[in-house]
Design a protein around this motif. Sequence first.
Motif, short mmCIF file in Angstrom:
data_model
loop_
_atom_site.label_atom_id
_atom_site.label_comp_id
_atom_site.label_asym_id
_atom_site.label_seq_id
_atom_site.Cartn_x
_atom_site.Cartn_y
_atom_site.Cartn_z
N UNK A 121 11.92 -42.90 -24.59
CA UNK A 121 10.62 -43.56 -24.71
C UNK A 121 10.45 -44.14 -26.11
N UNK A 122 10.90 -43.43 -27.10
CA UNK A 122 10.86 -43.93 -28.47
C UNK A 122 11.75 -45.16 -28.62
N UNK A 123 12.93 -45.11 -28.04
CA UNK A 123 13.89 -46.21 -28.14
C UNK A 123 13.34 -47.51 -27.56
N UNK A 124 12.65 -47.42 -26.42
CA UNK A 124 12.17 -48.64 -25.76
C UNK A 124 10.74 -49.00 -26.15
N UNK A 125 10.17 -48.28 -27.13
CA UNK A 125 8.86 -48.64 -27.65
C UNK A 125 7.69 -48.24 -26.77
N UNK A 126 7.84 -47.14 -26.01
CA UNK A 126 6.77 -46.68 -25.12
C UNK A 126 6.45 -45.21 -25.34
N UNK A 127 6.52 -44.77 -26.58
CA UNK A 127 6.33 -43.34 -26.86
C UNK A 127 4.96 -42.83 -26.42
N UNK A 128 3.96 -43.72 -26.32
CA UNK A 128 2.61 -43.30 -25.95
C UNK A 128 2.30 -43.50 -24.48
N UNK A 129 3.30 -43.84 -23.66
CA UNK A 129 3.07 -44.17 -22.26
C UNK A 129 3.68 -43.15 -21.28
N UNK A 130 4.14 -42.04 -21.77
CA UNK A 130 4.86 -41.11 -20.92
C UNK A 130 4.06 -40.56 -19.76
N UNK A 131 2.74 -40.38 -19.94
CA UNK A 131 1.92 -39.71 -18.92
C UNK A 131 1.28 -40.69 -17.93
N UNK A 132 1.42 -42.00 -18.18
CA UNK A 132 0.78 -42.97 -17.28
C UNK A 132 1.69 -43.27 -16.10
N UNK A 133 1.12 -43.93 -15.10
CA UNK A 133 1.89 -44.32 -13.92
C UNK A 133 2.22 -45.81 -14.00
N UNK A 134 3.27 -46.24 -13.29
CA UNK A 134 3.73 -47.63 -13.40
C UNK A 134 2.65 -48.67 -13.15
N UNK A 135 1.68 -48.40 -12.27
CA UNK A 135 0.65 -49.40 -11.97
C UNK A 135 -0.22 -49.72 -13.18
N UNK A 136 -0.17 -48.86 -14.20
CA UNK A 136 -0.97 -49.08 -15.40
C UNK A 136 -0.22 -49.88 -16.47
N UNK A 137 1.01 -50.28 -16.17
CA UNK A 137 1.85 -50.97 -17.14
C UNK A 137 1.96 -52.45 -16.84
N UNK A 138 2.25 -53.24 -17.87
CA UNK A 138 2.58 -54.65 -17.68
C UNK A 138 4.00 -54.77 -17.15
N UNK A 139 4.37 -56.00 -16.72
CA UNK A 139 5.73 -56.21 -16.23
C UNK A 139 6.78 -55.90 -17.28
N UNK A 140 6.54 -56.30 -18.51
CA UNK A 140 7.50 -56.01 -19.57
C UNK A 140 7.64 -54.53 -19.84
N UNK A 141 6.52 -53.81 -19.80
CA UNK A 141 6.57 -52.36 -20.00
C UNK A 141 7.32 -51.67 -18.86
N UNK A 142 7.11 -52.14 -17.63
CA UNK A 142 7.83 -51.57 -16.49
C UNK A 142 9.34 -51.76 -16.67
N UNK A 143 9.75 -52.93 -17.15
CA UNK A 143 11.18 -53.15 -17.33
C UNK A 143 11.73 -52.27 -18.45
N UNK A 144 10.93 -52.00 -19.46
CA UNK A 144 11.36 -51.08 -20.53
C UNK A 144 11.56 -49.66 -19.97
N UNK A 145 10.68 -49.25 -19.06
CA UNK A 145 10.86 -47.96 -18.40
C UNK A 145 12.16 -47.95 -17.60
N UNK A 146 12.42 -49.04 -16.87
CA UNK A 146 13.64 -49.13 -16.08
C UNK A 146 14.88 -49.09 -16.97
N UNK A 147 14.81 -49.71 -18.13
CA UNK A 147 15.93 -49.66 -19.07
C UNK A 147 16.14 -48.23 -19.57
N UNK A 148 15.04 -47.56 -19.92
CA UNK A 148 15.15 -46.17 -20.38
C UNK A 148 15.77 -45.29 -19.30
#
Length: 324
Positions: A121-148
């Motif tokens: 999560x730190x690597x992809x720049x989403x350290x503060x998004x761990x507890x949220x669900x995908x529907x709360x993310x933008x498309x770019x954030x979702x792809x960062x989760x997929x990369x992680x």
Amino acid sequence: MISIQGLRKSYGDAPVLKGVDITIEDGEIYGLVGVSGAGKSTLLRCINGLESFDEGKLEVDGTDVGKLSERDLRLFRKNVGMIFQHFSLLERKTVEENIAFPMKCFGIPKDKRAARTAELLELVGLADKGKVRPRELSGGQKQRVAIARALTMNPSILLCDEATSALDPNITRSILKLLRDINRELGITIVVVTHAMSVVKEVCDKAAILDHGSVVYAGDVKELFLMHSDKLEPVIGKTHGFTAAPGETAYLIAQCVDDETLLSRLAIGSGVQFRVVWGGLDSYRGQMAGSYVVAVPDEQRDALEGFFEKEPSATWERLDGGER
């Protein structure tokens, strides 16, 4: 290293791959480029064993993928991460749970899963998004989760199947920067399937252009944009068509520079009258790269070639007959 030799694949009577030969070295970012139906996604899925092939040989880090059993394929895929166009996240799971899911499948203890998830999560720049669900993310954030998630098992290879085609240009650039950073920091080989030459210019070291299942170019991206513009035709259509006028000689000139264009120096320093027949420059890794065709009167040909010989940034060739 990924070594692909004579790879053939058909769906029924329809050939999809027609004797593909490609070598991808460790640590490269390599593009597989082509229009829809060119065979690039099928080739990508052959690399990690999601698709079988009919003939040829495909080796990944010395492993002959075509000879692996189902059990060995599952183990092999631990070393090959993959991300897709539409993210493929589990909507009922949190971001942390999505990233940890592959580790859970392979029986990694909970404390190690948590530590690895936090690191990614730190690597992809989403350290503060761990507890949220995908529907709360933008498309770019979702792809960062997929990369992680694709990096959880420490793969040596990351496969990207049109990973930015559903994103807007600004988000695309940020995802491509993330992929470059991952490649540089972790040394992971990245294979990018795309139909967009802008993605190739932005992130790839080398690329192969596929056209109806065949490789029409494989090599350095800079060379592709400099002296091999005709190889782009399967992707972006015909790039040029011209005929020099009677009494003229045509030249293809190419450059990759940080500042002034070669045409500017040619106009100022050569004393030769010329006209631009075709061409243009584009940004490539912070430089201007591209090619032009210029036509000059035959009596000024020697003067122009004399200028080329003294110009260190000039790459050129005479186009006999004035056509290309």
